[in-house]
Write a protein that holds these residues in place. Structure first.
Motif, PDB file in Angstrom:
ATOM      1  N   GLU A 139       0.894  -1.128   0.080  1.00  0.00           N
ATOM      2  CA  GLU A 139      -0.025  -0.031   0.137  1.00  0.00           C
ATOM      3  C   GLU A 139       0.918   1.154   0.055  1.00  0.00           C
ATOM      4  O   GLU A 139       1.940   1.202   0.579  1.00  0.00           O
ATOM      5  CB  GLU A 139      -0.824  -0.055   1.155  1.00  0.00           C
ATOM      6  CG  GLU A 139      -1.886   1.109   1.360  1.00  0.00           C
ATOM      7  CD  GLU A 139      -2.866   0.876   2.295  1.00  0.00           C
ATOM      8  OE1 GLU A 139      -3.738   1.681   2.374  1.00  0.00           O
ATOM      9  OE2 GLU A 139      -2.708  -0.075   3.138  1.00  0.00           O
ATOM     10  N   ASN A 140       0.406   2.179  -0.778  1.00  0.00           N
ATOM     11  CA  ASN A 140       1.169   3.550  -0.795  1.00  0.00           C
ATOM     12  C   ASN A 140       2.451   3.476  -1.393  1.00  0.00           C
ATOM     13  O   ASN A 140       3.220   4.510  -1.234  1.00  0.00           O
ATOM     14  CB  ASN A 140       1.242   4.165   0.821  1.00  0.00           C
ATOM     15  CG  ASN A 140      -0.019   4.604   1.144  1.00  0.00           C
ATOM     16  OD1 ASN A 140      -0.856   4.999   0.537  1.00  0.00           O
ATOM     17  ND2 ASN A 140      -0.070   4.255   2.631  1.00  0.00           N
ATOM     18  N   CYS A 141       2.771   2.562  -2.362  1.00  0.00           N
ATOM     19  CA  CYS A 141       3.960   2.216  -3.046  1.00  0.00           C
ATOM     20  C   CYS A 141       3.560   2.491  -4.411  1.00  0.00           C
ATOM     21  O   CYS A 141       2.736   1.803  -5.069  1.00  0.00           O
ATOM     22  CB  CYS A 141       4.344   0.880  -2.791  1.00  0.00           C
ATOM     23  SG  CYS A 141       5.923   0.489  -3.890  1.00  0.00           S
ATOM     24  N   PRO A 142       4.403   3.438  -4.904  1.00  0.00           N
ATOM     25  CA  PRO A 142       3.831   3.865  -6.448  1.00  0.00           C
ATOM     26  C   PRO A 142       4.160   2.867  -7.450  1.00  0.00           C
ATOM     27  O   PRO A 142       3.406   2.615  -8.403  1.00  0.00           O
ATOM     28  CB  PRO A 142       4.610   5.300  -6.865  1.00  0.00           C
ATOM     29  CG  PRO A 142       5.828   5.399  -5.612  1.00  0.00           C
ATOM     30  CD  PRO A 142       5.075   4.630  -4.459  1.00  0.00           C
ATOM     31  N   GLY A 143       5.343   2.276  -7.221  1.00  0.00           N
ATOM     32  CA  GLY A 143       6.014   1.167  -7.835  1.00  0.00           C
ATOM     33  C   GLY A 143       4.714   0.082  -8.012  1.00  0.00           C
ATOM     34  O   GLY A 143       4.472  -0.627  -8.963  1.00  0.00           O
ATOM     35  N   CYS A 144       4.521  -0.295  -6.857  1.00  0.00           N
ATOM     36  CA  CYS A 144       3.508  -1.257  -6.796  1.00  0.00           C
ATOM     37  C   CYS A 144       2.053  -1.063  -7.227  1.00  0.00           C
ATOM     38  O   CYS A 144       1.415  -1.876  -8.105  1.00  0.00           O
ATOM     39  CB  CYS A 144       2.982  -1.819  -5.335  1.00  0.00           C
ATOM     40  SG  CYS A 144       4.355  -2.651  -4.427  1.00  0.00           S
ATOM     41  N   LYS A 145       1.594   0.184  -7.393  1.00  0.00           N
ATOM     42  CA  LYS A 145       0.390   0.547  -8.077  1.00  0.00           C
ATOM     43  C   LYS A 145       0.738   0.593  -9.685  1.00  0.00           C
ATOM     44  O   LYS A 145      -0.339  -0.051 -10.335  1.00  0.00           O
ATOM     45  CB  LYS A 145       0.256   2.125  -7.967  1.00  0.00           C
ATOM     46  CG  LYS A 145      -0.361   2.168  -6.543  1.00  0.00           C
ATOM     47  CD  LYS A 145      -0.610   3.838  -6.122  1.00  0.00           C
ATOM     48  CE  LYS A 145      -1.021   3.860  -4.840  1.00  0.00           C
ATOM     49  NZ  LYS A 145      -1.351   5.355  -4.483  1.00  0.00           N
ATOM     50  N   THR A 154       7.352   4.913 -11.039  1.00  0.00           N
ATOM     51  CA  THR A 154       7.452   3.416 -11.093  1.00  0.00           C
ATOM     52  C   THR A 154       8.425   2.957 -10.189  1.00  0.00           C
ATOM     53  O   THR A 154       8.332   1.696  -9.921  1.00  0.00           O
ATOM     54  CB  THR A 154       8.030   3.192 -12.386  1.00  0.00           C
ATOM     55  OG1 THR A 154       9.129   3.678 -12.788  1.00  0.00           O
ATOM     56  CG2 THR A 154       6.980   3.585 -13.635  1.00  0.00           C
ATOM     57  N   LEU A 155       9.224   3.740  -9.259  1.00  0.00           N
ATOM     58  CA  LEU A 155      10.075   3.057  -8.315  1.00  0.00           C
ATOM     59  C   LEU A 155       9.363   2.711  -7.004  1.00  0.00           C
ATOM     60  O   LEU A 155       8.483   3.266  -6.578  1.00  0.00           O
ATOM     61  CB  LEU A 155      11.006   4.190  -7.900  1.00  0.00           C
ATOM     62  CG  LEU A 155      12.154   3.719  -7.005  1.00  0.00           C
ATOM     63  CD1 LEU A 155      13.267   3.001  -7.838  1.00  0.00           C
ATOM     64  CD2 LEU A 155      12.876   4.997  -6.550  1.00  0.00           C
ATOM     65  N   HIS A 156       9.833   1.335  -6.427  1.00  0.00           N
ATOM     66  CA  HIS A 156       9.193   0.898  -5.380  1.00  0.00           C
ATOM     67  C   HIS A 156       9.758   1.726  -4.149  1.00  0.00           C
ATOM     68  O   HIS A 156      11.100   1.684  -4.418  1.00  0.00           O
ATOM     69  CB  HIS A 156       9.517  -0.527  -5.515  1.00  0.00           C
ATOM     70  CG  HIS A 156       8.626  -1.433  -6.274  1.00  0.00           C
ATOM     71  ND1 HIS A 156       7.268  -1.656  -6.252  1.00  0.00           N
ATOM     72  CD2 HIS A 156       8.922  -1.577  -7.620  1.00  0.00           C
ATOM     73  CE1 HIS A 156       6.868  -2.278  -7.395  1.00  0.00           C
ATOM     74  NE2 HIS A 156       7.657  -2.410  -8.327  1.00  0.00           N
ATOM     75  N   GLN A 213      15.471  -3.589 -10.858  1.00  0.00           N
ATOM     76  CA  GLN A 213      15.033  -2.027 -10.685  1.00  0.00           C
ATOM     77  C   GLN A 213      15.885  -1.079  -9.932  1.00  0.00           C
ATOM     78  O   GLN A 213      16.048  -0.279 -10.024  1.00  0.00           O
ATOM     79  CB  GLN A 213      13.511  -2.148 -10.310  1.00  0.00           C
ATOM     80  CG  GLN A 213      13.028  -0.493 -10.461  1.00  0.00           C
ATOM     81  CD  GLN A 213      11.628  -0.483  -9.623  1.00  0.00           C
ATOM     82  OE1 GLN A 213      11.425  -0.755  -8.586  1.00  0.00           O
ATOM     83  NE2 GLN A 213      10.694   0.035 -10.421  1.00  0.00           N
ATOM     84  N   HIS A 214      16.172  -1.572  -8.603  1.00  0.00           N
ATOM     85  CA  HIS A 214      16.928  -0.876  -7.679  1.00  0.00           C
ATOM     86  C   HIS A 214      18.597  -0.313  -8.041  1.00  0.00           C
ATOM     87  O   HIS A 214      19.230   0.433  -7.675  1.00  0.00           O
ATOM     88  CB  HIS A 214      16.859  -1.489  -6.284  1.00  0.00           C
ATOM     89  CG  HIS A 214      17.864  -2.767  -6.053  1.00  0.00           C
ATOM     90  ND1 HIS A 214      17.503  -3.851  -6.612  1.00  0.00           N
ATOM     91  CD2 HIS A 214      19.192  -2.650  -5.680  1.00  0.00           C
ATOM     92  CE1 HIS A 214      18.654  -4.713  -6.445  1.00  0.00           C
ATOM     93  NE2 HIS A 214      19.674  -3.978  -5.949  1.00  0.00           N
ATOM     94  N   GLN A 215      18.876  -1.053  -9.158  1.00  0.00           N
ATOM     95  CA  GLN A 215      20.141  -0.898  -9.753  1.00  0.00           C
ATOM     96  C   GLN A 215      20.019  -0.147 -11.254  1.00  0.00           C
ATOM     97  O   GLN A 215      20.961   0.415 -11.575  1.00  0.00           O
ATOM     98  CB  GLN A 215      21.024  -1.884  -9.870  1.00  0.00           C
ATOM     99  CG  GLN A 215      21.488  -2.280  -8.523  1.00  0.00           C
ATOM    100  CD  GLN A 215      22.484  -3.643  -8.912  1.00  0.00           C
ATOM    101  OE1 GLN A 215      22.334  -4.651  -9.387  1.00  0.00           O
ATOM    102  NE2 GLN A 215      23.728  -3.674  -8.001  1.00  0.00           N
ATOM    103  N   ARG A 216      18.697   0.181 -11.742  1.00  0.00           N
ATOM    104  CA  ARG A 216      18.458   0.199 -13.116  1.00  0.00           C
ATOM    105  C   ARG A 216      18.903   1.791 -13.486  1.00  0.00           C
ATOM    106  O   ARG A 216      19.618   1.875 -14.475  1.00  0.00           O
ATOM    107  CB  ARG A 216      17.112  -0.118 -13.558  1.00  0.00           C
ATOM    108  CG  ARG A 216      16.917  -0.052 -15.046  1.00  0.00           C
ATOM    109  CD  ARG A 216      15.689  -0.825 -15.250  1.00  0.00           C
ATOM    110  NE  ARG A 216      15.455  -2.052 -15.122  1.00  0.00           N
ATOM    111  CZ  ARG A 216      14.300  -2.681 -14.670  1.00  0.00           C
ATOM    112  NH1 ARG A 216      13.342  -2.011 -14.464  1.00  0.00           N
ATOM    113  NH2 ARG A 216      14.345  -3.854 -14.536  1.00  0.00           N
ATOM    114  N   GLY A 217      18.604   2.766 -12.420  1.00  0.00           N
ATOM    115  CA  GLY A 217      18.867   4.080 -12.569  1.00  0.00           C
ATOM    116  C   GLY A 217      20.570   4.172 -12.744  1.00  0.00           C
ATOM    117  O   GLY A 217      20.989   4.887 -13.478  1.00  0.00           O
ATOM    118  N   ALA A 218      21.144   3.513 -11.989  1.00  0.00           N
ATOM    119  CA  ALA A 218      22.845   3.603 -11.686  1.00  0.00           C
ATOM    120  C   ALA A 218      23.169   3.078 -12.932  1.00  0.00           C
ATOM    121  O   ALA A 218      24.469   3.600 -13.652  1.00  0.00           O
ATOM    122  CB  ALA A 218      23.074   3.317 -10.455  1.00  0.00           C
ATOM    123  N   ALA A 219      22.622   1.862 -13.351  1.00  0.00           N
ATOM    124  CA  ALA A 219      23.286   1.303 -14.507  1.00  0.00           C
ATOM    125  C   ALA A 219      23.145   2.185 -15.935  1.00  0.00           C
ATOM    126  O   ALA A 219      23.952   2.130 -16.756  1.00  0.00           O
ATOM    127  CB  ALA A 219      22.414  -0.243 -14.744  1.00  0.00           C
TER     128      ALA A 219
END
Length: 449
Positions: free
Chosen positions: A18-24, A238-240, A410-416
């Motif tokens: 709940e309240n996670c934009p990525g989950c939505k 989209t980030l969790h 996903q948690h490394q995708r921005g850095a990648a």
């Protein structure tokens, strides 16, 4: 590599917080199964990428004349030399900050970085159009590149906002919009630069537009970017914002086999050092090589096209260059959105990239022969060559985008993507300077002969 790097099977996300934009976003993707292509998401990606791409190349058709008007070049041959530095300053700025923006996107979200990037386009692209000196042009372009870190997060965003089976289409849209922006940008620059000379009945001599002859194309691009800023208020994040290990992701090896990786037993590395992630780094290396090739081509093509015949150019006007690039852009849109996804599914991103890479070599070798033509034959052949060159280039780059984003979680995708953008920007910073120097050398040789 330790417990953190133990290979784990791909899992499909089932639990939503709940309240996670990525989950939505993930839940909406699951509910949309079987509903076809999400056109709204395609439009979002399209406008974001185009707004970022337009200012990068819009200066190429008029850069020669802009540097000439700065009165910094002592000879005509020196103009290309100085133009290369202005073209490189943007990429140098982006090279220095891309990893930082990628880390920020991984920590605080894709949306904030995207919004900041578009705001920077509005401000510094406008200031570049008002440049009255060589150094003002260099500084504004440098700040435009260093403060705008949205392209890497946008590539991650395009992977995360689409269902797995639409990843190819999403990243194809990124490269299509990027390629189109890099083509429409010069077209706008070609049509709208020096409006007093081209449209004297609308822009009178001695007016503001006469004092700033290169402001109009930059103003149009900044207005379009401002509209995009308004649209950004409605795009989803989209980030969790929670810790979870059950992220669904494709393995880069699936691309080699020409499939999306969905429903396979592929595995991924958990929390792997990105610099040791060979699928990622190998695609980044290739991406750098083709980026150097692409940006050098973009600048040299425009400089070559407007150069006089006696110096080996085509003696085109900026309008002629704009016409060629406009036709190329329209064709590229059709190809990327309708043809590329089918080719990628059939051959795999790696396979098609190999083929197009080999075809690029003889195509570029034909350009000196094209310069020997004239009249209608020259126009037809240069349009065909431009279309083929840009189709081959964007095909390779789209495949590399897929590899890079499927090689990490996903948690490394921005850095990648930040690493990718840093390396690519470094090579692209070299490209314009090298292209300008090569063009200067060609002009000197032509004058000597």
């Amino acid at each position: 590599m330790g417990e953190e790097n133990v290979k784990q099977p791909l899992l499909r996300r089932k639990k939503y917080y709940e309240n996670c934009p990525g989950c939505k976003v993930d839940e909406a993707k699951e509910l949309s199964e079987g509903q076809g292509v999400p056109v709204k998401n395609l439009v979002i990606i399209w406008i974001l990428v185009v707004s970022n791409a337009l200012p990068i190349s819009s200066l190429f058709p008029f850069l020669y004349f802009m540097v000439r008007d700065f009165n910094i070049a002592k000879t005509e041959a020196d103009i290309s030399y100085y133009a290369g530095y202005i073209g490189s300053s943007f990429m140098l700025g982006r090279c220095l900050t891309s990893v930082l923006w990628g880390v920020v996107a991984d920590r605080y979200g894709r949306k904030p970085v995207i919004v900041i990037g578009v705001v920077v386009v509005v401000i510094f692209n406008t200031l570049f159009g008002l440049s009255t000196s060589f150094w003002m042009a260099v500084v504004t372009r440098f700040l435009l590149g260093s403060l705008n870190g949205m392209l890497g997060p946008v590539k991650a965003y395009a992977t995360e906002i689409f269902r797995e089976e639409h990843h190819s289409l999403g990243l194809s849209t990124v490269s299509a919009a990027w390629g189109t922006g890099l083509i429409i940008g010069p077209a706008l620059g070609g049509y709208l630069a020096q409006p007093v000379e081209k449209y004297p009945h609308i822009f009178p001599k001695g007016s503001f537009w006469d004092k700033f002859p290169y402001f109009l194309p930059n103003l149009v691009i900044s207005v379009l970017a401002f509209i995009v800023i308004i649209c950004c208020f409605w795009i989803p994040e989209t980030l969790h914002n929670h810790s979870s290990s059950d992220e669904s992701i494709d393995d880069a090896e699936a691309l080699e086999n020409g499939n999306s990786g969905a429903g396979t037993d592929m595995t991924i590395q958990k929390n792997e050092n990105l610099l040791l992630n060979w699928p990622l780094m190998s695609s980044v290396i290739i991406y750098c090589v083709f980026s150097l090739h692409d940006i050098a081509y973009q600048e040299v093509f425009s400089l070559w096209a407007v150069s006089p015949r006696k110096l080996g150019g085509l003696n085109f006007s900026t309008n002629n260059v704009g016409n060629v690039l406009s036709i190329t852009g329209a064709t590229l849109i059709i190809y990327q959105l309708s043809v590329y996804p089918s080719i990628e599914r059939a051959c795999g991103a790696v396979g098609i990239a190999r083929i197009t890479g080999m075809l690029s070599i003889p195509l570029l070798q034909s350009y000196p022969l094209i310069a020997l033509l004239s009249g209608v034959a020259l126009t037809i052949v240069i349009v065909i060559a431009s279309i083929l060159k840009n189709i081959l280039s964007t095909t390779i780059i789209t495949g590399l985008f897929l590899l890079q984003n499927r090689a990490v979680e996903q948690h490394q995708r921005g850095a990648a993507n930040g690493i990718s953008m840093t390396c690519m920007s470094l090579f692209k910073a070299i490209g314009p300077a090298t292209g300008g120097a090569v063009n200067q050398y060609g002009v000197l040789c032509s004058e000597h002969n």
